[in-house]
Design an enzyme around this catalytic site. Sequence first.
Site, mmCIF file in Angstrom:
data_model
loop_
_atom_site.group_PDB
_atom_site.id
_atom_site.type_symbol
_atom_site.label_atom_id
_atom_site.label_comp_id
_atom_site.label_asym_id
_atom_site.label_seq_id
_atom_site.Cartn_x
_atom_site.Cartn_y
_atom_site.Cartn_z
ATOM 1 N N ARG A 193 38.287 33.689 37.184
ATOM 2 C CA ARG A 193 37.803 32.545 36.397
ATOM 3 C C ARG A 193 38.619 31.260 36.608
ATOM 4 O O ARG A 193 38.021 30.187 36.734
ATOM 5 C CB ARG A 193 37.718 32.910 34.910
ATOM 6 C CG ARG A 193 36.711 34.055 34.644
ATOM 7 C CD ARG A 193 36.426 34.270 33.166
ATOM 8 N NE ARG A 193 35.692 33.150 32.630
ATOM 9 C CZ ARG A 193 36.210 32.176 31.920
ATOM 10 N NH1 ARG A 193 37.483 32.200 31.586
ATOM 11 N NH2 ARG A 193 35.466 31.184 31.517
ATOM 12 N N TYR A 221 36.146 28.591 38.004
ATOM 13 C CA TYR A 221 35.627 27.653 36.992
ATOM 14 C C TYR A 221 36.727 26.746 36.423
ATOM 15 O O TYR A 221 36.520 26.144 35.373
ATOM 16 C CB TYR A 221 35.028 28.418 35.798
ATOM 17 C CG TYR A 221 34.059 29.530 36.107
ATOM 18 C CD1 TYR A 221 32.817 29.260 36.697
ATOM 19 C CD2 TYR A 221 34.359 30.838 35.772
ATOM 20 C CE1 TYR A 221 31.920 30.296 36.935
ATOM 21 C CE2 TYR A 221 33.458 31.873 35.998
ATOM 22 C CZ TYR A 221 32.240 31.590 36.591
ATOM 23 O OH TYR A 221 31.357 32.612 36.809
ATOM 24 N N GLY A 223 25.307 32.963 25.234
ATOM 25 C CA GLY A 223 25.906 31.665 25.510
ATOM 26 C C GLY A 223 26.904 31.144 24.515
ATOM 27 O O GLY A 223 27.569 30.137 24.780
ATOM 28 N N GLU A 259 21.327 37.786 23.238
ATOM 29 C CA GLU A 259 21.957 38.463 24.379
ATOM 30 C C GLU A 259 23.398 37.989 24.565
ATOM 31 O O GLU A 259 23.747 37.425 25.601
ATOM 32 C CB GLU A 259 21.178 38.155 25.666
ATOM 33 C CG GLU A 259 19.706 38.510 25.626
ATOM 34 C CD GLU A 259 18.927 37.907 26.798
ATOM 35 O OE1 GLU A 259 19.438 36.997 27.484
ATOM 36 O OE2 GLU A 259 17.794 38.341 27.021
ATOM 37 N N PRO A 260 24.246 38.171 23.579
ATOM 38 C CA PRO A 260 25.619 37.683 23.713
ATOM 39 C C PRO A 260 26.464 38.579 24.613
ATOM 40 O O PRO A 260 26.355 39.801 24.549
ATOM 41 C CB PRO A 260 26.147 37.737 22.280
ATOM 42 C CG PRO A 260 25.377 38.867 21.655
ATOM 43 C CD PRO A 260 24.008 38.851 22.304
ATOM 44 N N GLY A 261 27.259 37.979 25.464
ATOM 45 C CA GLY A 261 28.208 38.726 26.283
ATOM 46 C C GLY A 261 29.626 38.299 25.943
ATOM 47 O O GLY A 261 30.416 39.040 25.360
ATOM 48 N N ARG A 262 29.904 37.039 26.275
ATOM 49 C CA ARG A 262 31.266 36.520 26.119
ATOM 50 C C ARG A 262 31.776 36.624 24.677
ATOM 51 O O ARG A 262 32.930 36.986 24.441
ATOM 52 C CB ARG A 262 31.287 35.057 26.562
ATOM 53 C CG ARG A 262 32.667 34.461 26.737
ATOM 54 C CD ARG A 262 32.563 32.966 27.022
ATOM 55 N NE ARG A 262 31.690 32.643 28.128
ATOM 56 C CZ ARG A 262 32.078 32.574 29.404
ATOM 57 N NH1 ARG A 262 33.330 32.791 29.717
ATOM 58 N NH2 ARG A 262 31.218 32.266 30.355
ATOM 59 N N CYS A 286 46.495 35.352 49.476
ATOM 60 C CA CYS A 286 46.852 34.339 50.464
ATOM 61 C C CYS A 286 45.888 33.161 50.440
ATOM 62 O O CYS A 286 45.141 32.920 51.390
ATOM 63 C CB CYS A 286 46.904 34.980 51.841
ATOM 64 S SG CYS A 286 48.007 36.387 51.829
ATOM 65 N N GLU A 287 45.834 32.477 49.306
ATOM 66 C CA GLU A 287 45.019 31.270 49.122
ATOM 67 C C GLU A 287 45.708 30.429 48.066
ATOM 68 O O GLU A 287 46.148 30.976 47.050
ATOM 69 C CB GLU A 287 43.623 31.614 48.564
ATOM 70 C CG GLU A 287 42.737 32.357 49.493
ATOM 71 C CD GLU A 287 41.260 32.138 49.182
ATOM 72 O OE1 GLU A 287 40.928 31.166 48.478
ATOM 73 O OE2 GLU A 287 40.475 32.957 49.645
#
Length: 433
Positions: A314, A318, A239, A275-278, A346-347
């Site tokens: 992202r 977000y 986190g 448990e770091p990811g980012r 196409c959005e």
Amino acid sequence: MDHFLYRNGQLHAEDVAVAEIVAAVGTPVYIYSAATLLRHYRLLDEALAGLPHLVCFAVKALSNVAVLRLLGDAGAGMDVVSGGEYARARAAGVAGEKVVFSGVAKTAEEMRLALTGGIRQFNVESEPELEALSAVAVALGREAPVALRVNPDVDAHTHAKISTGRRGDKFGIPIARAPAVAARAAALPGIRMVGVDVHIGSQLTSLAPFEAAYTRVAALVGELRAQGHAIDRVDLGGGLGIPYARANAVPPLPSDYGAMVRRSVGHLGCEIQIEPGRLIAGNAGILAARIVYVKAGEDRDFLILDTGMNDLVRPAMYDAHHDIVPVHQPPAGEPTKPFDVVGPVCETGDTFARGRELPLMVAGDLVAFRSTGAYGAVMGSEYNSRPLAPEVLVHGDQFAVIRARPGYDEMIARDRIPDWMHEDRTAAGGADC
Ligand SMILES: *Cc1c(COP(=O)(O)O)cnc(C)c1O
């Protein structure tokens, strides 16, 4: 700090010019720096020095097997949230004893895979999951090491979609119920309680919510021990946030995080897992793309790129900010103007940035999205039938394609025409004749 810097007017990934990679691999392309990945892993490892600990990389942030091999060889464990991620970690050569299985919906099949292949612990999130794991372990004649993931009811003050530790979020066992669930766990066959686990959300930019959660976990460990449970491990989740925009709030340093961990749970004498990811992968990757058209708009001009929300979701999902930089450094004092930077999908949601100040670029120019190593390629899709962007790993002056761009044939070959349609076609053709 990362290893994506301008040298001689050219953006480099370590010692390799981004333009050189693009010439070989094309655009769009994800480019990772091995030195940055290792640097971030080691900073966290050092932040916990002196405490028994294991840094488990959150595989979901960046799951390429070459990246997992790099981090695993450096000593990292892995945190996985599916059977597929478990298989990736093992394919990367990481021992089962260093793999932690998280996630709210582990199926019996996934439990069997991990129990037979080897697993450090299951982070169990509910009583039904505990019962299911007990049944699977007994059937296999094994014992499942279990940490209870608790929901500490702490607001992480992050984006609502990536906040996971408030009452009402789907994650974890309400902390007040944890003693009762631990008692149940102790009574179940095939279950060995080893610890307590918490993960309150992602992209946190302050230590306070972590400290509040960890302090509650420490109190719970005391309570569980008083009940007679041997609690040897606390898993503190991931986190930690990263700076996405130069001007943004500066997230806590790994060393300050380490000091807070010591303060809040250091006295327990437990092995500490994180448990770091980012934090490990985020700033270790960029996404390079080419400008297909510059189109005059009513208010602002559009830079239309050959990468879209299918490659990097992202911003659409977000409202995330990514710095966008030209691959060829503009001369100092070069004028800029605000552009809307958009993709080909196409959005209208396929918009990376509105009114972003950029040099006066033209069709054919290359740009790079910074800080896209985490939750970039892994969230990619083939929406609009745009093949997945390839991934490249840079190591000093070398680079290697670690996932190739699929061709259209490869992409389409996964689809199958049912036999009965073949028959129909023949029948229809016959009728026509
Ligand atoms: C997503 C996740 C992580 C990693 O979060 P980051 O913000 O990337 O550090 C760690 N643990 C669990 C259980 C997760 O779901």
